[in-house]
Design an enzyme around this catalytic site. Structure first.
Site, PDB file in Angstrom:
ATOM      1  N   HIS A  25       0.829  -1.202   0.000  1.00 34.15           N
ATOM      2  CA  HIS A  25       0.000   0.000   0.000  1.00 34.15           C
ATOM      3  C   HIS A  25       0.868   1.258   0.000  1.00 34.15           C
ATOM      4  CE1 HIS A  25      -3.509  -2.443   0.542  1.00 34.15           C
ATOM      5  NE2 HIS A  25      -3.015  -2.985   1.641  1.00 34.15           N
TER       6      HIS A  25
ATOM      7  N   PHE B  92      11.487   8.625   0.466  1.00 30.43           N
ATOM      8  CA  PHE B  92      10.441   8.504   1.484  1.00 30.43           C
ATOM      9  C   PHE B  92      11.067   7.884   2.727  1.00 30.43           C
ATOM     10  CE2 PHE B  92      10.544   4.685  -1.028  1.00 30.43           C
ATOM     11  CZ  PHE B  92      10.345   3.638  -0.142  1.00 30.43           C
TER      12      PHE B  92
ATOM     13  N   ASP C  11      11.024  -6.659   3.316  1.00 31.49           N
ATOM     14  CA  ASP C  11      10.946  -6.004   4.618  1.00 31.49           C
ATOM     15  C   ASP C  11      12.252  -5.243   4.791  1.00 31.49           C
ATOM     16  OD1 ASP C  11       9.162  -5.704   6.942  1.00 31.49           O
ATOM     17  OD2 ASP C  11      10.910  -6.383   8.054  1.00 31.49           O
TER      18      ASP C  11
ATOM     19  N   HIS D 273      19.606  -0.098  -0.758  1.00 28.76           N
ATOM     20  CA  HIS D 273      19.506  -1.421  -0.142  1.00 28.76           C
ATOM     21  C   HIS D 273      18.544  -2.319  -0.899  1.00 28.76           C
ATOM     22  CE1 HIS D 273      16.590   1.358   1.411  1.00 28.76           C
ATOM     23  NE2 HIS D 273      15.941   0.467   2.134  1.00 28.76           N
TER      24      HIS D 273
END
Length: 208
Positions: A10, A156, A69, A184
């Site tokens: 999202h 962001f 993640d 990364h």
């Protein structure tokens, strides 16, 4: 390449970033949306949480699943925020998280502001398909330091306070193209490309 990747996040910024990275690394890759369930991320490492999300996506869709993640770790904070990066201030507000981090190390000199971004991307092949049961996690680190204040409008998350190693500007002052070459996420995905290439012809699902 005929592999299809479905981005199940999202976070619009993350979607745009991954689309650019994926398109550059695997030309011809088709990107589709994913609207499946979001699992409880109760792992204790980036890899744990990436696998939790990838396994959920694989079970829900019956397709190959990729899950990312990621977060930022500050040496003087013992590696925190780490897996709690997105909710470090008790909210999911990027600006609030950044302000708290800056306040926590406000008195630290430059040599004590070392940090790195880390990304784990998990790949899970669902049952009933070729290579069923295959699981693989690729990692990417982006070393740098925490600035004393925010700079930049791009990026962001913690980008406005992260100064990549070898640069004198923050990640938010880099162009999207520059960031996608050295971030990364880019490094983790490049480590995963050989595995995806072997699975060419399947369908991949990328969850947040």
């Amino acid at each position: 390449m005929s592999l299809i990747v479905v981005l199940a996040t999202h976070n619009a910024h993350k979607v745009a970033e991954f689309q650019k990275i994926l398109g550059a690394e695997l030309p011809g890759l088709e990107v589709l949306p994913y609207d499946g369930p979001e699992p409880v991320e109760d792992g204790v490492t980036f890899a744990d949480n990436a696998l939790i999300k990838a396994r959920t996506a694989a079970r829900h869709t019956g397709h190959i699943a990729l899950a990312d993640d990621s977060g930022i770790s500050v040496d003087v904070l013992g590696g925190s925020p780490g897996i709690f990066s997105a909710r470090w201030s008790g909210t999911r507000d990027d600006e609030t998280n950044r302000r708290l981090l800056l306040a926590q190390i406000a008195d630290m000199s430059s040599e004590h502001r070392r940090a790195h971004f880390h990304c784990a991307i998990a790949l899970v092949v669902p049952d009933g398909t070729a290579d069923a049961g295959l699981e693989h996690v690729a990692h990417g680190d982006w070393p740098g330091a925490i600035a004393t204040e925010e700079h930049g409008e791009n990026g962001f998350g913690y980008d406005p306070v992260f100064v990549p190693e070898g640069f004198e500007v923050t990640a938010a002052q880099l162009s999207p193209g520059q960031k996608n070459e050295i971030s990364h996420r880019a490094r983790a995905f490049r480590a995963l490309v050989p595995v995806l290439a072997r699975l060419d012809g399947g369908t991949a699902v990328l969850s947040e």
